[in-house]
Design an enzyme around this catalytic site. Sequence first.
Site, short mmCIF file in Angstrom:
data_model
loop_
_atom_site.label_atom_id
_atom_site.label_comp_id
_atom_site.label_asym_id
_atom_site.label_seq_id
_atom_site.Cartn_x
_atom_site.Cartn_y
_atom_site.Cartn_z
N GLU A 95 0.81 -1.48 -0.26
CA GLU A 95 -0.04 0.28 -0.46
C GLU A 95 0.92 1.24 0.08
OE1 GLU A 95 -2.60 0.63 3.25
OE2 GLU A 95 -3.14 -1.96 3.41
N LYS A 134 2.09 4.12 1.42
CA LYS A 134 3.55 4.90 3.15
C LYS A 134 2.77 6.11 2.75
CE LYS A 134 5.58 4.21 6.59
NZ LYS A 134 5.38 5.83 6.99
N ARG A 168 -2.26 9.40 11.12
CA ARG A 168 -2.68 8.31 11.43
C ARG A 168 -3.97 8.91 12.01
NH1 ARG A 168 -0.23 2.53 12.72
NH2 ARG A 168 -2.32 1.79 13.18
N ARG A 213 -2.47 8.79 16.66
CA ARG A 213 -1.28 8.12 16.91
C ARG A 213 -1.53 7.41 18.50
NH1 ARG A 213 2.14 5.22 18.20
NH2 ARG A 213 4.34 4.43 16.83
N GLU A 230 -5.19 7.76 7.27
CA GLU A 230 -4.09 8.72 6.99
C GLU A 230 -4.66 9.97 6.54
OE1 GLU A 230 -1.20 7.93 8.17
OE2 GLU A 230 0.66 9.01 7.72
N PHE A 258 -6.79 2.58 5.71
CA PHE A 258 -6.70 1.58 5.14
C PHE A 258 -6.93 0.47 6.13
CE2 PHE A 258 -3.48 3.80 7.40
CZ PHE A 258 -3.45 3.46 9.37
N ARG A 264 4.30 -3.47 17.61
CA ARG A 264 5.00 -4.30 16.45
C ARG A 264 4.96 -4.97 15.61
NH1 ARG A 264 7.23 1.03 15.14
NH2 ARG A 264 6.47 2.23 16.37
N LYS A 291 7.47 -1.31 6.62
CA LYS A 291 7.10 -0.52 6.05
C LYS A 291 8.32 -0.87 5.55
CE LYS A 291 8.59 1.62 10.29
NZ LYS A 291 7.77 2.65 11.48
P1 ATP Z 1 5.67 3.83 13.80
O1 ATP Z 1 3.95 4.48 13.60
O2 ATP Z 1 5.59 2.67 13.42
O3 ATP Z 1 6.13 3.88 14.46
P2 ATP Z 1 6.69 6.44 12.63
O4 ATP Z 1 4.86 7.38 13.45
O5 ATP Z 1 7.56 7.32 12.93
O6 ATP Z 1 6.16 4.70 13.63
P3 ATP Z 1 6.93 5.40 9.72
O7 ATP Z 1 7.36 4.56 10.96
O8 ATP Z 1 6.93 5.74 8.94
O9 ATP Z 1 6.38 6.01 11.21
O10 ATP Z 1 5.22 4.41 9.51
C1 ATP Z 1 4.22 3.56 10.32
C2 ATP Z 1 3.27 4.86 10.00
O11 ATP Z 1 2.55 4.96 8.78
C3 ATP Z 1 1.40 4.97 10.12
O12 ATP Z 1 1.41 5.03 11.96
C4 ATP Z 1 0.32 5.12 10.30
O13 ATP Z 1 0.29 6.63 10.14
C5 ATP Z 1 1.26 5.38 8.47
N1 ATP Z 1 0.75 4.87 6.80
C6 ATP Z 1 0.37 5.68 5.84
N2 ATP Z 1 -0.18 4.83 5.51
C7 ATP Z 1 -0.31 3.64 5.90
C8 ATP Z 1 -0.39 2.35 5.07
N3 ATP Z 1 -1.29 2.83 4.22
N4 ATP Z 1 -0.97 1.41 6.13
C9 ATP Z 1 -0.88 1.60 7.62
N5 ATP Z 1 0.04 2.70 7.90
C10 ATP Z 1 0.04 3.88 6.92
#
Ligand code: ATP
Length: 601
Positions: free
Chosen positions: A264, A266, A271, A286, A315, A355, A433, A439
Amino acid sequence: MEQNDLPYGVLVDFYEKIEATTSRLAMTDYLVALFKKTPTNVLDKVIYLTQGQLRPDYEGVELGVAEKLTLRAISKASGVSLKSVEELYKKTGDPGLVAEELLSKPRQSAGLLGYIGEETGKRELMVSHVYNSLMKIALASGEGSQDTKINTLASLLSDASPKEAKYIVRTVTGKLRLGIADMTILDALAVAFTGTKSARDVLERAYTRRPDLGFIARTLAEKGLEAVRSIRIEVGVPILPMLAERLGDPGEILEKLGGSCLAEFKYDGERVQAHRKGDKVWLFSRRLENITSHYPDVVNFMLTLKADEFIVEGEIVAYNPDTGDMLPFQELMHRRRKYDVKKAMEEYPVRVYLFDIVYLNGEELIEKPLPERRKILESITPPRDENILLSQAKLVDNVKDLMLFFEEAISEGCEGVMCKSTGNQSIYQMGARGWLWIKFKRDYRMEMTDTVDLVVVGAFHGRGKRAGTYGALLMAAYDPNSDTFKTVCKVGSGFTDEDLANLPKLLEPYKIPHRHPRVVSKLEADVWFVPAVVLEIIGAEITLSPLHTCALGKIEPDSGLAVRFPRFTGRYRFDKKPEQATTESELIEMYKSQRKTVVQA
Ligand code: ATP
């Protein structure tokens, strides 16, 4: 002593012990002892107070009384002039200490009960009374609310001993930061009420469905473990979001996911967990804060979904209204302002990419595999809507297709792709996690192109131009296995003059006189903090280092991992709790994929 309440003094003794300890185990033991002493019907209140709050975060009951008001209340309760109170505050910087000092002198205030000393047999201050007064202060709003706050606080302080006053003041000003993790509280509850830690799994599962420690504690104490087991998802109460692991190699990703996955886009936004029941919509961030008021437009989008009762995830992404192009995450910050949300809505419009769906019309969907959840989500999403869409997704089963899709995502302004398992086991793993979601961002190559989110655990005094502020911050990654924060670098670059000027103030509330028990460090910082503030850091690469404790001995004996040439990106991750920072295992993964790319190149 009344059997259905707890003297606030008992809680204060506990606070003092927690503040003095550097042992993590001792923290749990103190909690267990406290819970055993606490009558059931105030157990929730005791837990919230211990966390410096009155209700779970997502309910948005905010204490945070301004310092000015607090000083006025102290003046009123102590009979000392406001000017002298303010002077003392300038000297100590801690309104709690001001209250403690001024209230240990004989009181001059007329009419108020006053603390006259232990020997007079003064009525004990009870937890319920403190809690109810704080609630009254938190909920006071509108005309006359300032007076209500001051009077309520002054009267509470008049009834308190100097030590109690210190902690009451720290609590109302939002400065009671003991740094006790929610998971430590769950551990302590398990031991206190079932005798062993083994019930912790049941409690944790309930917590992922309903992250309200007070509620879980009372359910356990009043109705037992079975009742905790049957706690269900409820619309209006956020669940803990599922999180992704990360890998830098597309081949490895496919292998981990059994040869194929749903890739998907990203999106680089915020979030959101959206709940709806009839006409009512809640939006949670989040970290589970209620962000409904920031996005009235998203509330309306949710009302266009074709179901009455649901919980979906997506998102929120800002876009340029002229070109339709997606904009980076930072643009959403305009939505955080309290006033003029309407204007921000016009200037910075947003779309939502959905999503996942976890609940629909009374039914939990978390145990269903992803393809089924996605189908259900699709069935309730209006087709061809410009504002609320399904995330762009593609089933892939080879590296070439995955890379093509990845390039497409990048060129559309996304950060990369999320690769999700589609197998029978691909449930929605609340609060975890795991490897069901991976990712895949721009590669980690030699230079570190991906950022990490690290927690400030200590600081070093600045010299020369930086005198009076910090020269560098000691940063740590989170290790969920041991629930500790392990150091990875000292960061001193990337801060603007404004950042530097603000740092001491930003970190002041978290300052403690010794290393926090959850921090593992070989370095001796000048100043230590309760792990709380998360900053986004980028560096040149991840290297082995004997100085740092992250991944110590896990790759090479006597060596940990460090971020080389770390720099603050300018992004304060106030949306993350310290436990949501980059983990030790993620850093190990980044280190390994870096090496792999080097070897391949
Ligand atoms: P994390 O949420 O994993 O602790 P983070 O806040 O730094 O880390 P990223 O590492 O950039 O974020 O990646 C995770 C985040 O990506 C998710 O929490 C969500 O907000 C976002 N995201 C964007 N697109 C999607 C998708 N298609 N499915 C799931 N999450 C997505």
